[in-house]
Design a protein around this motif. Structure first.
Motif, PDB file in Angstrom:
ATOM      1  N   ARG A 114     -15.492  -2.376   2.097  1.00 54.97           N
ATOM      2  CA  ARG A 114     -14.305  -1.572   2.445  1.00 54.97           C
ATOM      3  C   ARG A 114     -14.236  -0.310   1.592  1.00 54.97           C
ATOM      4  NH1 ARG A 114     -12.249  -6.740   2.214  1.00 54.97           N
ATOM      5  NH2 ARG A 114     -10.935  -6.289   0.382  1.00 54.97           N
ATOM      6  N   ARG A 115     -14.707  -0.379   0.347  1.00 55.50           N
ATOM      7  CA  ARG A 115     -14.759   0.840  -0.468  1.00 55.50           C
ATOM      8  C   ARG A 115     -15.741   1.843   0.140  1.00 55.50           C
ATOM      9  NH1 ARG A 115     -14.104   3.638  -5.156  1.00 55.50           N
ATOM     10  NH2 ARG A 115     -15.976   4.714  -5.912  1.00 55.50           N
ATOM     11  N   ARG A 116     -16.847   1.349   0.664  1.00 55.79           N
ATOM     12  CA  ARG A 116     -17.795   2.244   1.329  1.00 55.79           C
ATOM     13  C   ARG A 116     -17.118   2.962   2.508  1.00 55.79           C
ATOM     14  NH1 ARG A 116     -23.471   1.603   0.755  1.00 55.79           N
ATOM     15  NH2 ARG A 116     -24.069   0.126  -0.886  1.00 55.79           N
ATOM     16  N   LEU A 117     -16.310   2.220   3.239  1.00 56.88           N
ATOM     17  CA  LEU A 117     -15.594   2.826   4.359  1.00 56.88           C
ATOM     18  C   LEU A 117     -14.590   3.866   3.874  1.00 56.88           C
ATOM     19  CD1 LEU A 117     -15.039  -0.340   6.569  1.00 56.88           C
ATOM     20  CD2 LEU A 117     -16.375   1.677   7.214  1.00 56.88           C
ATOM     21  N   ILE A 118     -13.875   3.549   2.794  1.00 58.83           N
ATOM     22  CA  ILE A 118     -12.923   4.510   2.230  1.00 58.83           C
ATOM     23  C   ILE A 118     -13.643   5.788   1.805  1.00 58.83           C
ATOM     24  CG2 ILE A 118     -11.556   4.988   0.167  1.00 58.83           C
ATOM     25  CD1 ILE A 118      -9.826   3.589   2.002  1.00 58.83           C
ATOM     26  N   LEU A 119     -14.786   5.638   1.154  1.00 57.55           N
ATOM     27  CA  LEU A 119     -15.548   6.814   0.732  1.00 57.55           C
ATOM     28  C   LEU A 119     -15.979   7.651   1.925  1.00 57.55           C
ATOM     29  CD1 LEU A 119     -17.815   5.487  -2.192  1.00 57.55           C
ATOM     30  CD2 LEU A 119     -15.610   6.633  -2.307  1.00 57.55           C
ATOM     31  N   GLU A 120     -16.406   6.987   2.981  1.00 56.77           N
ATOM     32  CA  GLU A 120     -16.814   7.726   4.177  1.00 56.77           C
ATOM     33  C   GLU A 120     -15.625   8.434   4.813  1.00 56.77           C
ATOM     34  OE1 GLU A 120     -19.549   8.961   7.333  1.00 56.77           O
ATOM     35  OE2 GLU A 120     -19.560   8.617   5.160  1.00 56.77           O
ATOM     36  N   LEU A 121     -14.462   7.783   4.811  1.00 57.02           N
ATOM     37  CA  LEU A 121     -13.257   8.428   5.341  1.00 57.02           C
ATOM     38  C   LEU A 121     -12.931   9.684   4.539  1.00 57.02           C
ATOM     39  CD1 LEU A 121     -10.811   5.458   6.054  1.00 57.02           C
ATOM     40  CD2 LEU A 121     -12.283   6.660   7.643  1.00 57.02           C
ATOM     41  N   ILE A 122     -12.978   9.566   3.226  1.00 56.21           N
ATOM     42  CA  ILE A 122     -12.695  10.728   2.385  1.00 56.21           C
ATOM     43  C   ILE A 122     -13.712  11.833   2.648  1.00 56.21           C
ATOM     44  CG2 ILE A 122     -12.676  11.552  -0.006  1.00 56.21           C
ATOM     45  CD1 ILE A 122     -11.520   8.811  -0.799  1.00 56.21           C
ATOM     46  N   ARG A 123     -14.978  11.459   2.700  1.00 57.62           N
ATOM     47  CA  ARG A 123     -16.037  12.458   2.893  1.00 57.62           C
ATOM     48  C   ARG A 123     -15.870  13.211   4.207  1.00 57.62           C
ATOM     49  NH1 ARG A 123     -21.110  13.328   5.046  1.00 57.62           N
ATOM     50  NH2 ARG A 123     -20.933  11.479   6.363  1.00 57.62           N
ATOM     51  N   VAL A 124     -15.594  12.483   5.284  1.00 59.63           N
ATOM     52  CA  VAL A 124     -15.528  13.100   6.608  1.00 59.63           C
ATOM     53  C   VAL A 124     -14.180  13.795   6.843  1.00 59.63           C
ATOM     54  CG1 VAL A 124     -15.542  12.634   9.087  1.00 59.63           C
ATOM     55  CG2 VAL A 124     -17.202  11.511   7.598  1.00 59.63           C
ATOM     56  N   VAL A 125     -13.089  13.093   6.535  1.00 56.65           N
ATOM     57  CA  VAL A 125     -11.761  13.626   6.853  1.00 56.65           C
ATOM     58  C   VAL A 125     -11.427  14.845   5.994  1.00 56.65           C
ATOM     59  CG1 VAL A 125      -9.288  13.140   6.757  1.00 56.65           C
ATOM     60  CG2 VAL A 125     -10.856  11.472   7.773  1.00 56.65           C
ATOM     61  N   LEU A 126     -11.765  14.811   4.709  1.00 56.83           N
ATOM     62  CA  LEU A 126     -11.443  15.963   3.859  1.00 56.83           C
ATOM     63  C   LEU A 126     -12.291  17.175   4.215  1.00 56.83           C
ATOM     64  CD1 LEU A 126      -9.300  16.178   1.613  1.00 56.83           C
ATOM     65  CD2 LEU A 126      -9.769  13.860   2.402  1.00 56.83           C
ATOM     66  N   GLY A 206      -3.677  15.915  -3.080  1.00 54.31           N
ATOM     67  CA  GLY A 206      -4.790  16.066  -2.150  1.00 54.31           C
ATOM     68  C   GLY A 206      -4.710  17.349  -1.342  1.00 54.31           C
ATOM     69  N   SER A 207      -3.523  17.650  -0.824  1.00 61.34           N
ATOM     70  CA  SER A 207      -3.369  18.869  -0.032  1.00 61.34           C
ATOM     71  C   SER A 207      -3.549  20.107  -0.897  1.00 61.34           C
ATOM     72  CB  SER A 207      -2.008  18.895   0.661  1.00 61.34           C
ATOM     73  OG  SER A 207      -0.945  18.940  -0.281  1.00 61.34           O
ATOM     74  N   ALA A 208      -3.176  20.013  -2.191  1.00 57.73           N
ATOM     75  CA  ALA A 208      -3.345  21.150  -3.103  1.00 57.73           C
ATOM     76  C   ALA A 208      -4.824  21.471  -3.303  1.00 57.73           C
ATOM     77  CB  ALA A 208      -2.680  20.860  -4.445  1.00 57.73           C
ATOM     78  N   ILE A 209      -5.650  20.445  -3.326  1.00 55.74           N
ATOM     79  CA  ILE A 209      -7.093  20.672  -3.461  1.00 55.74           C
ATOM     80  C   ILE A 209      -7.632  21.400  -2.233  1.00 55.74           C
ATOM     81  CG2 ILE A 209      -9.332  19.493  -3.418  1.00 55.74           C
ATOM     82  CD1 ILE A 209      -8.176  17.437  -5.322  1.00 55.74           C
ATOM     83  N   VAL A 210      -7.264  20.922  -1.048  1.00 55.82           N
ATOM     84  CA  VAL A 210      -7.751  21.548   0.186  1.00 55.82           C
ATOM     85  C   VAL A 210      -7.260  22.993   0.281  1.00 55.82           C
ATOM     86  CG1 VAL A 210      -7.664  21.480   2.705  1.00 55.82           C
ATOM     87  CG2 VAL A 210      -7.934  19.350   1.414  1.00 55.82           C
ATOM     88  N   GLU A 211      -5.965  23.202   0.058  1.00 56.46           N
ATOM     89  CA  GLU A 211      -5.409  24.543   0.204  1.00 56.46           C
ATOM     90  C   GLU A 211      -5.914  25.479  -0.896  1.00 56.46           C
ATOM     91  OE1 GLU A 211      -1.196  24.198   0.489  1.00 56.46           O
ATOM     92  OE2 GLU A 211      -1.298  22.841   2.203  1.00 56.46           O
ATOM     93  N   GLY A 212      -6.105  24.950  -2.107  1.00 56.61           N
ATOM     94  CA  GLY A 212      -6.629  25.786  -3.183  1.00 56.61           C
ATOM     95  C   GLY A 212      -8.043  26.253  -2.884  1.00 56.61           C
ATOM     96  N   LEU A 213      -8.872  25.360  -2.371  1.00 51.90           N
ATOM     97  CA  LEU A 213     -10.231  25.742  -1.994  1.00 51.90           C
ATOM     98  C   LEU A 213     -10.218  26.715  -0.822  1.00 51.90           C
ATOM     99  CD1 LEU A 213     -12.008  22.300  -2.393  1.00 51.90           C
ATOM    100  CD2 LEU A 213     -12.544  24.383  -3.675  1.00 51.90           C
ATOM    101  N   ALA A 214      -9.264  26.534   0.092  1.00 50.76           N
ATOM    102  CA  ALA A 214      -9.162  27.455   1.220  1.00 50.76           C
ATOM    103  C   ALA A 214      -8.818  28.861   0.752  1.00 50.76           C
ATOM    104  CB  ALA A 214      -8.117  26.954   2.215  1.00 50.76           C
TER     105      ALA A 214
END
Length: 288
Positions: A114-126, A206-214
């Motif tokens: 399940r951790r592998r799935l969580i990592l994949e979710l983070i990798r793809v969704v973010l 989390g949103s701050a990371i995405v928006e800051g990189l944007a």
């Protein structure tokens, strides 16, 4: 003669418009000009005559509502803030998560799987979230509207813009927090007991990371749009991660832990519940 008659009819129709109808037409016409490229602060290229023509209203009715272009821009700024704030949310994340988790029932039974799935979710969704952000006219407009607050002169119009932006941001963060809380429930992860911020603060970070990189993308896309080798997810091989996903992974590792009371047999039922809520296609049973 026929054209004169048609013009007279149109003018009569305009005369019967309410003030709210005229406002709506003017706002829609003005915002349509920014829909594909995002708003720029103050709408410097906006020509009132062009907006009036596109709205199909009379000039006299417009200037009865707004005494000047600046007065119209003041209200339009607030309308833009409300419109673009509502467009920020992206419902693809939950659909993507459902597809990923449903595709690997062999990983559901163990915490490591399940951790592998969580990592994949983070990798793809973010990664999705980041590119959706930088390509979004709505986000660009939200950013430009937010910049207006730096020139705060204490005016009522800017105060209303600030409040509108705050409400829009709150809705966005709430939706993001709900998503991550749902993923934790789905795959058996919870916030650490000593973390009092809840999923709302988790989503804000989390949103701050995405928006800051944007924002950084605007000046240095070579760094923000690159990919880096990161931890393996669904296989044992290292895989490529976007910077936004790597940044969010740090938050995940700091704040979430395995829920020792989790029963993996609940995954199938909850997947179906989420699919129904989002209108997604049916998912295969977890034990398929």
């Amino acid at each position: 003669m026929a054209d004169d008659h048609g013009t007279s009819i149109e003018r009569a129709r305009q005369g019967r418009m309410t003030s709210e109808q005229i406002r709506r037409r003017m706002f829609d016409a003005a915002l349509a000009t920014t829909g594909t490229r995002g708003m720029t602060l103050g709408f410097p290229g906006l020509q009132m005559d062009d907006v009036i023509a596109a709205a199909g209203v009379s000039k006299s009715s417009v200037y009865r509502l707004w005494k000047s272009r600046d007065a119209f821009i003041g209200e339009l700024l607030n309308e833009a803030a409300a419109t673009f704030a509502d467009q920020l949310s992206d419902d693809r994340a939950l659909r993507t998560a459902i597809e990923i988790v449903a595709s690997r029932p062999d990983l559901h039974a163990t915490a490591d799987g399940r951790r592998r799935l969580i990592l994949e979710l983070i990798r793809v969704v973010l990664e999705q979230n980041y590119y959706s952000t930088i390509d979004s006219a709505a986000w660009q407009s939200f950013l430009a509207t937010s910049a207006a607050l730096l020139a705060d002169d204490g005016s009522e119009s800017l105060r209303r813009v600030a409040e509108t932006l705050r409400r829009g941001s709150d809705r966005f963060v709430e939706a993001m927090a709900s998503f991550h809380e749902a993923m934790g429930r789905l795959l058996g992860f919870k916030l650490r007991d000593d973390f009092a911020g809840g999923f709302t603060l988790y989503a804000v970070l989390g949103s701050a990371i995405v928006e800051g990189l944007a924002v950084r993308h605007l000046s240095n896309p070579a760094v923000t749009d690159n990919f880096y080798l990161g931890p393996p997810t669904l296989t044992d091989e290292p895989t490529e991660w976007a910077p936004s996903a790597i940044g969010f992974l740090a938050i995940y590792d700091a704040f979430l832990v395995v829920d020792p009371d989790f029963d993996p047999r609940t995954i199938d039922a909850y997947l179906k519940e989420l699919a129904t809520a989002t209108g997604a296609d049916s998912v295969p049973p977890a034990d398929a």
